[in-house]
Design an enzyme around this catalytic site. Structure first.
Site, PDB file in Angstrom:
ATOM      1  N   TYR A  51       0.633  -1.292   0.122  1.00  0.00           N
ATOM      2  CA  TYR A  51       0.214   0.031  -0.010  1.00  0.00           C
ATOM      3  C   TYR A  51       0.729   1.463  -0.044  1.00  0.00           C
ATOM      4  O   TYR A  51       0.431   2.065  -0.914  1.00  0.00           O
ATOM      5  CB  TYR A  51      -0.765  -0.214   1.399  1.00  0.00           C
ATOM      6  CG  TYR A  51      -2.015  -1.125   1.241  1.00  0.00           C
ATOM      7  CD1 TYR A  51      -2.554  -1.633   0.134  1.00  0.00           C
ATOM      8  CD2 TYR A  51      -1.994  -1.934   2.446  1.00  0.00           C
ATOM      9  CE1 TYR A  51      -3.329  -2.666   0.125  1.00  0.00           C
ATOM     10  CE2 TYR A  51      -2.810  -2.972   2.435  1.00  0.00           C
ATOM     11  CZ  TYR A  51      -3.735  -3.278   1.578  1.00  0.00           C
ATOM     12  OH  TYR A  51      -4.482  -4.458   1.246  1.00  0.00           O
TER      13      TYR A  51
ATOM     14  N   ASP B 268      19.262   0.011  22.880  1.00  0.00           N
ATOM     15  CA  ASP B 268      19.602   0.177  21.544  1.00  0.00           C
ATOM     16  C   ASP B 268      20.335   1.555  21.073  1.00  0.00           C
ATOM     17  O   ASP B 268      21.112   1.315  20.115  1.00  0.00           O
ATOM     18  CB  ASP B 268      18.073   0.352  20.561  1.00  0.00           C
ATOM     19  CG  ASP B 268      17.294   1.480  21.222  1.00  0.00           C
ATOM     20  OD1 ASP B 268      17.710   1.842  22.411  1.00  0.00           O
ATOM     21  OD2 ASP B 268      16.209   1.866  20.717  1.00  0.00           O
TER      22      ASP B 268
ATOM     23  N   SER C 287      19.432   8.927  26.079  1.00  0.00           N
ATOM     24  CA  SER C 287      18.778   8.186  24.905  1.00  0.00           C
ATOM     25  C   SER C 287      17.593   9.026  24.283  1.00  0.00           C
ATOM     26  O   SER C 287      17.559   8.987  23.210  1.00  0.00           O
ATOM     27  CB  SER C 287      18.258   7.147  25.328  1.00  0.00           C
ATOM     28  OG  SER C 287      19.194   6.063  26.197  1.00  0.00           O
TER      29      SER C 287
ATOM     30  N   HIS D 182     -30.918  10.379   4.963  1.00  0.00           N
ATOM     31  CA  HIS D 182     -31.021   9.229   5.534  1.00  0.00           C
ATOM     32  C   HIS D 182     -31.065   8.130   4.331  1.00  0.00           C
ATOM     33  O   HIS D 182     -31.741   6.965   4.609  1.00  0.00           O
ATOM     34  CB  HIS D 182     -32.571   8.938   6.151  1.00  0.00           C
ATOM     35  CG  HIS D 182     -32.970  10.264   7.130  1.00  0.00           C
ATOM     36  ND1 HIS D 182     -32.330  10.330   8.292  1.00  0.00           N
ATOM     37  CD2 HIS D 182     -33.260  11.494   6.912  1.00  0.00           C
ATOM     38  CE1 HIS D 182     -32.661  11.342   8.914  1.00  0.00           C
ATOM     39  NE2 HIS D 182     -33.392  12.220   8.105  1.00  0.00           N
TER      40      HIS D 182
ATOM     41  N   SER E 111     -14.991  -9.928  -9.460  1.00  0.00           N
ATOM     42  CA  SER E 111     -15.151 -11.054  -8.640  1.00  0.00           C
ATOM     43  C   SER E 111     -14.630 -12.473  -9.195  1.00  0.00           C
ATOM     44  O   SER E 111     -15.009 -12.452 -10.490  1.00  0.00           O
ATOM     45  CB  SER E 111     -16.796 -11.235  -8.425  1.00  0.00           C
ATOM     46  OG  SER E 111     -17.110 -12.583  -7.901  1.00  0.00           O
TER      47      SER E 111
ATOM     48  N   ARG F 150     -10.646  -0.434   0.042  1.00  0.00           N
ATOM     49  CA  ARG F 150      -9.512  -0.367   0.635  1.00  0.00           C
ATOM     50  C   ARG F 150      -9.138   0.918   1.465  1.00  0.00           C
ATOM     51  O   ARG F 150      -8.661   0.735   2.347  1.00  0.00           O
ATOM     52  CB  ARG F 150      -8.594  -0.362  -0.262  1.00  0.00           C
ATOM     53  CG  ARG F 150      -7.022  -0.510   0.015  1.00  0.00           C
ATOM     54  CD  ARG F 150      -6.116  -0.860  -1.124  1.00  0.00           C
ATOM     55  NE  ARG F 150      -5.912  -2.058  -1.715  1.00  0.00           N
ATOM     56  CZ  ARG F 150      -5.521  -2.498  -2.817  1.00  0.00           C
ATOM     57  NH1 ARG F 150      -4.830  -1.462  -3.494  1.00  0.00           N
ATOM     58  NH2 ARG F 150      -6.002  -3.572  -3.393  1.00  0.00           N
TER      59      ARG F 150
ATOM     60  N   ARG G  80       9.473  10.143  32.951  1.00  0.00           N
ATOM     61  CA  ARG G  80       9.471   9.248  31.807  1.00  0.00           C
ATOM     62  C   ARG G  80       9.139   7.684  32.443  1.00  0.00           C
ATOM     63  O   ARG G  80       9.586   7.303  33.528  1.00  0.00           O
ATOM     64  CB  ARG G  80      10.613   9.272  31.026  1.00  0.00           C
ATOM     65  CG  ARG G  80      11.766   8.298  31.193  1.00  0.00           C
ATOM     66  CD  ARG G  80      12.253   7.815  29.859  1.00  0.00           C
ATOM     67  NE  ARG G  80      11.111   7.053  28.990  1.00  0.00           N
ATOM     68  CZ  ARG G  80      11.331   6.834  27.697  1.00  0.00           C
ATOM     69  NH1 ARG G  80      12.601   7.164  26.993  1.00  0.00           N
ATOM     70  NH2 ARG G  80      10.401   6.444  26.970  1.00  0.00           N
TER      71      ARG G  80
ATOM     72  N   SER H 206       7.582   3.091  24.530  1.00  0.00           N
ATOM     73  CA  SER H 206       8.648   2.699  23.398  1.00  0.00           C
ATOM     74  C   SER H 206       8.076   1.663  22.561  1.00  0.00           C
ATOM     75  O   SER H 206       7.812   2.106  21.047  1.00  0.00           O
ATOM     76  CB  SER H 206       9.931   2.259  24.067  1.00  0.00           C
ATOM     77  OG  SER H 206      10.745   1.942  23.060  1.00  0.00           O
TER      78      SER H 206
END
Length: 475
Positions: free
Chosen positions: A12, A78, A103, A150, A280, A294, A320, A325
């Site tokens: 996508y 990390d 960090s 409606h 189809s 979609r 924090r 995370s």
């Protein structure tokens, strides 16, 4: 093929949005932040050499991801993993990488850069949807069509006027997007709990240098505004706000997709259907509105993410906690990727949308006689008739015509019944003239022109450099 692949990546989203949230972009940005930090700290008098900075710059994109993964497995951290991996390829600068920082310096600032850049990518696509809808609105501003309340036939509107309703939602969205970008703040350099205590000793207590470091670094990365205060992280309300903004765009898109699916069922307006496209696997004749569907599917997903980011913002502890995370790694990139896909699909639809005026007119002819009854009653009263008696005559004719339509499947013959009723005194020639659908659309054409000229065109003019977009779909 033996591991899960994210459909947003495979099917996508655009390459530019995928790159924005890619590992390469993320970790290269970390290194650019470390380089900028070292440069400004050197300018402020810290013992950092030109050679150290030169080595950092020379290896800014020399990222050994395998080595970083080994370090992360060892340290369970990390950021420190990438500090060590960077130090391995820039050994002379190893001791000054990340100097005084925490960090969140690289993590949060990079997140804010990605959010800003992601919104700019989306803005281009949003502006192009607006341009396509504006052109469509003007093209069909005079074409009468049944209005629905409606999902029941109501007074007439025009095809172009209806499209302005989709545009109105996007005007609200782009106003919100622009305001978000104008007010977005950088985290900057704040230290472990937001007090910049780690820089107190580095700069011998000179708070002005800390302020300069904060503002100069933010300026280098394109941010005019910087948070005046923070904990270790920037306020997670930013994440909640941006995902809410993306959710609002998704709402606008879903509204459009629902309307288009209904119109396609009525065979009045259709999304593109390619020569070799299959609607189809079983029913060869079908022309399913897969693009609109979609959009609806992706929009539902984005709207569901707004709750997630709101819960994160509301449950942070003091300066924090780390329960944000893993959630951020999922929610923010995927919300951006999904809205990116939605806007791509929307542009693709508008580039090939098809309108069927004859079908639209057929539906008008089926309902217009009923809508004309108010005019007929008024004309009869002007000719000296009794309003209540006329109302009863018209009511009886209307019920009989409705019965023919609903129970016998025949055409609406209400007007013929009225024309053949000698008890009615109205000018029957004038009645036929009045039944032109354009007499029942009110001010729809001029409302459309005014809205486009006064509210949409200024947005398009201000963003004319963004107009022009390839909107091909991956699948």
């Amino acid at each position: 093929m033996n591991s899960y692949k994210n459909p947003l990546e495979e099917r996508y989203s655009s390459e530019e949005m995928l790159f924005n949230f890619s590992h390469n972009n993320k970790f290269r940005t970390w290194r650019q932040l470390w380089i900028a930090l070292a440069e400004i700290e050197k300018d402020l008098g810290l013992e950092i050499s030109d050679e150290q900075i030169a080595e950092l710059k020379a290896n800014a994109e020399n990222i050994d991801y395998d080595k970083a993964a080994e370090y992360e497995k060892k340290f369970r951290h990390d950021v420190m993993a990438h500090v060590h991996a960077y130090g391995d390829v820039a050994p002379s600068a190893k001791g000054i990488i990340h100097l005084g920082a925490t960090s969140a310096f690289v993590g949060d600032n990079t997140d804010l850069i990605q959010i800003r850049d992601g919104l700019l990518i989306l803005k281009k696509k949003l502006v192009n949807v607006m341009k396509n809808l504006a052109d469509f609105s003007i093209q069909y501003k005079d074409l009468p069509t049944l209005g629905f309340t409606h999902f029941q036939p109501a007074q007439l509107t025009t095809v172009g006027k209806r499209a302005t309703l989709w545009l109105q939602s996007l005007v609200l969205d782009i106003e919100e997007l622009d305001f978000f970008l104008e007010t977005l703040r950088f985290r900057g350099v704040k230290g472990t709990t937001g007090t910049a205590a780690s820089f107190l000793e580095l700069f011998n207590g000179d708070y002005s240098k800390v302020k300069h470091l904060d503002k100069e670094l933010s300026k280098r990365f394109g941010f005019d505004k910087v948070f005046g205060v923070s904990g270790q992280t920037y306020d997670r309300k930013i994440d909640a706000k941006v995902v809410a903004l993306l959710g609002n765009i998704a709402q606008s898109a879903h509204k459009f997709s629902n309307d288009l699916r209904l119109l396609q069922n009525l065979k009045e307006v259709e999304e593109p259907f390619e020569k070799n496209q299959i609607g189809s696997s079983a029913m060869a004749y079908k022309r399913n509105p897969m693009r609109s569907e979609r959009i609806g599917a992706l929009a539902k997903y984005v709207m569901s993410l707004t709750t997630s980011s709101a819960m994160v913002a509301s449950t942070q502890w003091f300066e924090r906690t780390l329960d944000d995370s893993a959630n951020k790694r999922l929610t923010i990139p995927q919300a951006f990727l999904a809205v990116d896909a939605i806007l791509l699909i929307w542009n693709n639809i508008m580039n090939g949308i098809v309108v069927y005026p004859n079908r639209i007119n057929k539906h008008i002819e089926e309902e217009l006689p009923f809508m004309a009854t108010e005019y007929i009653i008024m004309e009869e009263v002007k000719a000296g008739g009794d309003r209540q008696e006329i109302h009863e005559v018209i009511r009886v004719h209307s019920m009989e015509a409705s019965k023919k339509v609903k129970e016998e499947g025949k055409e609406n013959d209400l007007i013929e019944r009225i024309l053949n009723d000698d008890s009615l005194k109205l000018d029957k020639t004038k009645l036929k003239e009045v039944l032109d659908p354009k007499n029942f659309i009110g001010f729809a054409p001029i409302q459309t022109e005014e809205f486009i000229n006064n509210e949409v065109q200024p947005i398009l003019d201000a963003n004319k450099d963004l107009i022009g977009l390839e909107a091909d779909l991956k699948v």
